[in-house]
Design an enzyme around this catalytic site. Structure first.
Site, PDB file in Angstrom:
ATOM      1  N   PRO A  68       0.825  -1.505   0.108  1.00 30.20           N
ATOM      2  CA  PRO A  68      -0.350   0.217  -0.023  1.00 30.20           C
ATOM      3  C   PRO A  68       0.972   1.367  -0.067  1.00 30.20           C
ATOM      4  O   PRO A  68       0.309   2.337   0.149  1.00 30.20           O
ATOM      5  CB  PRO A  68      -1.025  -0.281   1.099  1.00 30.20           C
ATOM      6  CG  PRO A  68       0.014  -1.468   2.139  1.00 30.20           C
ATOM      7  CD  PRO A  68       0.475  -1.850   1.137  1.00 30.20           C
ATOM      8  N   GLU A  69       2.042   1.678   0.156  1.00 26.45           N
ATOM      9  CA  GLU A  69       3.492   2.746   0.108  1.00 26.45           C
ATOM     10  C   GLU A  69       3.031   3.398  -1.013  1.00 26.45           C
ATOM     11  O   GLU A  69       3.386   2.732  -2.141  1.00 26.45           O
ATOM     12  CB  GLU A  69       4.490   2.390   0.410  1.00 26.45           C
ATOM     13  CG  GLU A  69       4.535   1.365   2.301  1.00 26.45           C
ATOM     14  CD  GLU A  69       3.936   2.411   3.356  1.00 26.45           C
ATOM     15  OE1 GLU A  69       3.187   3.833   3.179  1.00 26.45           O
ATOM     16  OE2 GLU A  69       3.881   1.550   4.292  1.00 26.45           O
ATOM     17  N   ASN A  72       6.540   7.772  -3.156  1.00 27.91           N
ATOM     18  CA  ASN A  72       7.269   9.339  -2.564  1.00 27.91           C
ATOM     19  C   ASN A  72       7.646   8.748  -0.979  1.00 27.91           C
ATOM     20  O   ASN A  72       8.890   9.026  -0.255  1.00 27.91           O
ATOM     21  CB  ASN A  72       6.834  10.623  -2.186  1.00 27.91           C
ATOM     22  CG  ASN A  72       6.296  10.917  -2.619  1.00 27.91           C
ATOM     23  OD1 ASN A  72       8.150  11.641  -3.930  1.00 27.91           O
ATOM     24  ND2 ASN A  72       5.497  11.380  -4.270  1.00 27.91           N
ATOM     25  N   LEU A 309      -1.732  20.318  -1.859  1.00 26.01           N
ATOM     26  CA  LEU A 309      -3.592  19.943  -1.450  1.00 26.01           C
ATOM     27  C   LEU A 309      -3.458  18.367  -1.799  1.00 26.01           C
ATOM     28  O   LEU A 309      -3.850  17.819  -2.741  1.00 26.01           O
ATOM     29  CB  LEU A 309      -4.386  21.018  -2.329  1.00 26.01           C
ATOM     30  CG  LEU A 309      -5.368  20.727  -1.497  1.00 26.01           C
ATOM     31  CD1 LEU A 309      -5.012  20.935   0.300  1.00 26.01           C
ATOM     32  CD2 LEU A 309      -6.866  22.145  -2.313  1.00 26.01           C
ATOM     33  N   ARG A 310      -2.943  17.700  -0.526  1.00 25.11           N
ATOM     34  CA  ARG A 310      -3.381  16.432  -0.904  1.00 25.11           C
ATOM     35  C   ARG A 310      -4.347  15.841  -0.309  1.00 25.11           C
ATOM     36  O   ARG A 310      -5.148  16.396   1.181  1.00 25.11           O
ATOM     37  CB  ARG A 310      -2.388  15.310   0.372  1.00 25.11           C
ATOM     38  CG  ARG A 310      -2.451  14.476   0.393  1.00 25.11           C
ATOM     39  CD  ARG A 310      -2.183  13.456  -0.911  1.00 25.11           C
ATOM     40  NE  ARG A 310      -1.754  12.028  -0.360  1.00 25.11           N
ATOM     41  CZ  ARG A 310      -2.582  10.805  -0.581  1.00 25.11           C
ATOM     42  NH1 ARG A 310      -3.301  11.733  -0.822  1.00 25.11           N
ATOM     43  NH2 ARG A 310      -2.104   9.924  -0.206  1.00 25.11           N
ATOM     44  N   ASP A 387       3.963  18.018 -11.589  1.00 20.63           N
ATOM     45  CA  ASP A 387       3.658  18.484 -10.522  1.00 20.63           C
ATOM     46  C   ASP A 387       4.864  18.996  -9.794  1.00 20.63           C
ATOM     47  O   ASP A 387       4.349  20.229  -9.144  1.00 20.63           O
ATOM     48  CB  ASP A 387       2.412  17.801  -9.326  1.00 20.63           C
ATOM     49  CG  ASP A 387       1.175  18.041 -10.512  1.00 20.63           C
ATOM     50  OD1 ASP A 387       1.240  19.126 -11.801  1.00 20.63           O
ATOM     51  OD2 ASP A 387       0.378  17.585 -10.555  1.00 20.63           O
ATOM     52  N   THR A 404       4.623  13.090   2.346  1.00 24.67           N
ATOM     53  CA  THR A 404       6.283  12.562   1.768  1.00 24.67           C
ATOM     54  C   THR A 404       6.030  13.278   0.719  1.00 24.67           C
ATOM     55  O   THR A 404       7.546  13.611   0.007  1.00 24.67           O
ATOM     56  CB  THR A 404       6.226  11.381   2.004  1.00 24.67           C
ATOM     57  OG1 THR A 404       5.131  10.455   0.908  1.00 24.67           O
ATOM     58  CG2 THR A 404       6.523  11.155   2.734  1.00 24.67           C
ATOM     59  N   PHE A 405       4.914  13.616  -0.589  1.00 24.87           N
ATOM     60  CA  PHE A 405       4.821  14.263  -1.472  1.00 24.87           C
ATOM     61  C   PHE A 405       5.463  15.681  -0.959  1.00 24.87           C
ATOM     62  O   PHE A 405       6.282  15.965  -2.374  1.00 24.87           O
ATOM     63  CB  PHE A 405       3.406  14.025  -1.992  1.00 24.87           C
ATOM     64  CG  PHE A 405       3.364  14.576  -3.685  1.00 24.87           C
ATOM     65  CD1 PHE A 405       3.598  15.465  -3.445  1.00 24.87           C
ATOM     66  CD2 PHE A 405       2.919  13.420  -4.367  1.00 24.87           C
ATOM     67  CE1 PHE A 405       2.997  16.290  -5.342  1.00 24.87           C
ATOM     68  CE2 PHE A 405       2.929  14.138  -6.042  1.00 24.87           C
ATOM     69  CZ  PHE A 405       3.399  15.503  -6.085  1.00 24.87           C
TER      70      PHE A 405
HETATM   71  N1  LIG Z   1      -0.065  14.182  -9.846  1.00 25.78           N
HETATM   72  C1  LIG Z   1      -0.185  14.458  -8.880  1.00 25.78           C
HETATM   73  N2  LIG Z   1      -0.571  13.217  -7.968  1.00 25.78           N
HETATM   74  C2  LIG Z   1      -0.850  13.144  -6.428  1.00 25.78           C
HETATM   75  C3  LIG Z   1      -0.623  14.336  -5.895  1.00 25.78           C
HETATM   76  N3  LIG Z   1      -0.694  13.956  -4.431  1.00 25.78           N
HETATM   77  C4  LIG Z   1      -0.587  12.627  -4.584  1.00 25.78           C
HETATM   78  N4  LIG Z   1      -0.637  12.185  -5.236  1.00 25.78           N
HETATM   79  C5  LIG Z   1      -0.984  10.699  -6.060  1.00 25.78           C
HETATM   80  O1  LIG Z   1      -0.844  10.487  -4.911  1.00 25.78           O
HETATM   81  C6  LIG Z   1       0.104   9.198  -4.158  1.00 25.78           C
HETATM   82  C7  LIG Z   1       0.742   9.590  -2.601  1.00 25.78           C
HETATM   83  O2  LIG Z   1       1.165   8.714  -2.324  1.00 25.78           O
HETATM   84  P1  LIG Z   1       2.829   9.047  -1.954  1.00 25.78           P
HETATM   85  O3  LIG Z   1       3.829   9.588  -2.949  1.00 25.78           O
HETATM   86  O4  LIG Z   1       3.587   8.301  -0.618  1.00 25.78           O
HETATM   87  O5  LIG Z   1       2.621  11.132  -0.822  1.00 25.78           O
HETATM   88  P2  LIG Z   1       2.036  10.656   0.885  1.00 25.78           P
HETATM   89  O6  LIG Z   1       0.803   9.333   0.356  1.00 25.78           O
HETATM   90  O7  LIG Z   1       1.411  12.216   0.370  1.00 25.78           O
HETATM   91  O8  LIG Z   1       2.758  11.003   1.823  1.00 25.78           O
HETATM   92  C8  LIG Z   1       1.153  10.029  -5.115  1.00 25.78           C
HETATM   93  O9  LIG Z   1       2.253   8.993  -5.325  1.00 25.78           O
HETATM   94  C9  LIG Z   1       0.839  10.306  -6.204  1.00 25.78           C
HETATM   95  O10 LIG Z   1       0.310   9.645  -6.983  1.00 25.78           O
HETATM   96  C10 LIG Z   1      -0.919  15.466  -6.498  1.00 25.78           C
HETATM   97  O11 LIG Z   1      -0.448  16.764  -5.904  1.00 25.78           O
HETATM   98  N5  LIG Z   1       0.039  15.411  -8.136  1.00 25.78           N
HETATM   99 MG   LIG Z   2       1.670   7.920   1.332  1.00 24.14          MG
END
Ligand SMILES: Nc1nc2c(ncn2[C@@H]2O[C@H](COP(=O)(O)OP(=O)(O)O)[C@@H](O)[C@H]2O)c(=O)[nH]1
Ligand SMILES: [Mg+2]
Ligand SMILES: *[C@@H]1O[C@H](CO)[C@@H](O)[C@H](O)[C@H]1NC(C)=O
Ligand SMILES: *[C@@H]1O[C@H](CO)[C@@H](O)[C@H](O)[C@H]1NC(C)=O
Length: 445
Positions: A68-69, A72, A309-310, A387, A404-405
């Site tokens: 599930p990870e 980032n 913005l998550r 992005d 982490t993003f």
């Molecule tokens: N294109 C885009 N994808 C995003 C954005 N925020 C989240 N995502 C997607 O959602 C995932 C979030 O998981 P992760 O990378 O682990 O970051 P975290 O969960 O925010 O710590 C990212 O890898 C992207 O695939 C964004 O602002 N733009």
């Molecule tokens: Mg994550």
């Protein structure tokens, strides 16, 4: 049988221009003479030591992360594994890190896209990674290794009993597997498992290790207890950073240069829609990360507010540190005013419904929206990198709490030389009381 496999590998290899592979195969074929050796294969400052014939054994470290990870966090686990490989290479064998193909990530939900078996080279500059530690793509490993076989899988897990006496100590021990094994024995006695979607891949052996500590606690085990050539650490996120934000961390982090084609798309977008170029914004980037040493505060950034913005899983849990859309837009407007920026670039994983609401609340926002062809080329992972790249070049950035993003954007801005005040900012929840802001981690060069 084994000999034939080597032969096949050589033919396959010569068509995929892998010098390492050819060299290794020659080594295998002429093992008895022990005169050929493959030092200097990597650009990673690897120097041949010792007399001819005393070449170190080539060994491979593979790894995978809890399914599930997201992308980032996986980048963060790469840093831990690179550190382990550096430790391993200090004594003993010639270890190489095998890059786990990207695929089947939970967040990559664009329909009709085949998002598995993606090599690292599609997202990162391989030569940059190699200037830090020797790495190869998985398919190169298969070719070099004479087939899709991994000698030993070690599934890392915590200790069933937790910390004994509530005392933290670093340790690693062979233990019965706690969770249901995700590997099954086939008729030939090999282990089958996910292996990044490579169905032909098999493991010769699988066992569980309870591990508690930093990545390099695995070094003695890999050097002394295990002698086979290829070892895979599954659930590698179990191991901690050797030294978070230390020199070694930053060397590896700095080597994780995004693939050039993605940076170019991002730069092009900045110029077209955000009036932002490296010359004007003092964000000149060196293709060679080892020469990149921008002074803090030297980067100015493009005339726009960068926002990450998550949403999605970050709002499902009703976390109190994540704002409502209204709350976020209010903050965005106030930051634009404060910093005299009339443009805002928004990166988000918001769903369709939330996007509609955002467009009403913030009609003038700029977003990178990939066309169908672009999406097919770059995939969800590439679009997310674009992005991040655009956010990393903004005059002022605000991200989302413990994403982490967002953290990776902080690091990118640190590398570019932004004043920390413009980087380590996050949204607060609508009714969050103490809204602690992100920590500034300085680069150690
Ligand atoms: N294109 C885009 N994808 C995003 C954005 N925020 C989240 N995502 C997607 O959602 C995932 C979030 O998981 P992760 O990378 O682990 O970051 P975290 O969960 O925010 O710590 C990212 O890898 C992207 O695939 C964004 O602002 N733009
Ligand atoms: Mg994550
Ligand atoms: C490694 O070998 C040592 C010495 O034989 C042994 O004490 C230790 O338990 C082994 N560790 C693992 C993780 O197998
Ligand atoms: C772009 O930025 C420059 C200053 O860097 C400014 O002079 C110019 O007017 C801007 N162009 C637009 C279209 O906003």
């Amino acid at each position: 049988m084994a000999k034939r496999a080597v032969h096949v590998a050589v033919i396959f290899i010569s068509s995929t221009h892998s010098f390492t592979a050819i060299c290794l195969s020659v080594l295998v074929a002429f093992a008895a003479f022990e005169t050929v050796h493959c030092d200097s294969v990597f650009s990673a400052g690897h120097t041949a030591t010792g007399p001819i014939g005393a070449a170190k054994d080539l060994r491979y470290l593979l790894y995978d992360v809890n399914p599930p990870e997201g992308f980032n966090l996986r980048r963060d686990v790469y840093i831990r594994m690179a550190s382990l490989v550096k430790t391993l290479r200090k004594e003993g064998d010639d270890w190489v890190l095998v890059l786990p193909p990207w695929g089947r990530l939970y967040h990559w939900q664009s329909p009709n896209l085949h998002q598995i078996h993606i090599p690292w080279g599609e997202f990162f500059s391989l030569t940059s990674l190699q200037a830090n530690v020797p790495v190869i793509e998985y398919e190169e490993f298969i070719a070099e290794n004479g087939g899709p076989f991994i000698d030993q899988v070690l599934i890392l897990q915590n200790y069933a009993e937790g910390w004994t006496d509530g005392k933290w100590e670093e340790k690693v021990d062979e233990r019965p597997c706690i969770e249901k094994l995700m590997y099954n024995k086939d008729k030939q006695g090999y282990y089958r498992g996910w292996f990044w979607g490579y169905e032909e891949t098999r493991a010769r052996n699988v066992k569980c290790l309870s591990a508690q500590g930093h990545a390099s606690i695995m070094a003695p085990v890999l050097q002394k207890n295990i002698t086979v050539t290829s070892v895979m650490l599954d659930r590698a996120e179990t191991l901690l950073h050797d030294h978070y934000a230390g020199k070694d961390y930053w060397d590896t982090r700095r080597s994780m240069v995004f693939a050039k084609h993605l940076r170019l798309i991002g730069d092009d977008f900045r110029q077209k829609y955000l009036n932002s170029t490296d010359e004007k914004d003092h964000t000149i980037y060196s293709e060679d990360w080892t020469r990149m040493k921008a002074k803090l505060g030297s980067a100015k950034g493009g005339p726009y507010l960068g926002v990450h913005l998550r949403r999605k899983d970050f709002i499902w849990g009703h976390r109190e540190d994540v704002p409502s859309l209204k709350g976020a837009v209010k903050k965005i407007r106030s930051l634009m005013k404060k910093h005299k920026l009339d443009k805002v670039f928004l990166a988000t994983d918001a769903d369709e419904e939330e996007l509609r609401e955002l467009k009403t609340l913030l009609p003038d926002m700029v977003r990178f929206e990939a066309s169908a062809e672009d999406l097919e080329l770059f995939k969800d992972g590439g679009v997310a990198i674009i992005d991040q790249w655009i956010c990393a070049h903004a005059r002022f950035f605000i991200g989302t709490s413990v994403s982490t993003f967002s953290f990776r954007i902080h690091e990118e801005r640190e590398i570019l030389g932004f004043d920390p005040k413009t980087t380590y900012n996050r949204f607060c929840g609508d009714s969050e009381k103490e809204c602690e802001q992100p920590t500034h981690w300085k680069i150690v060069y």
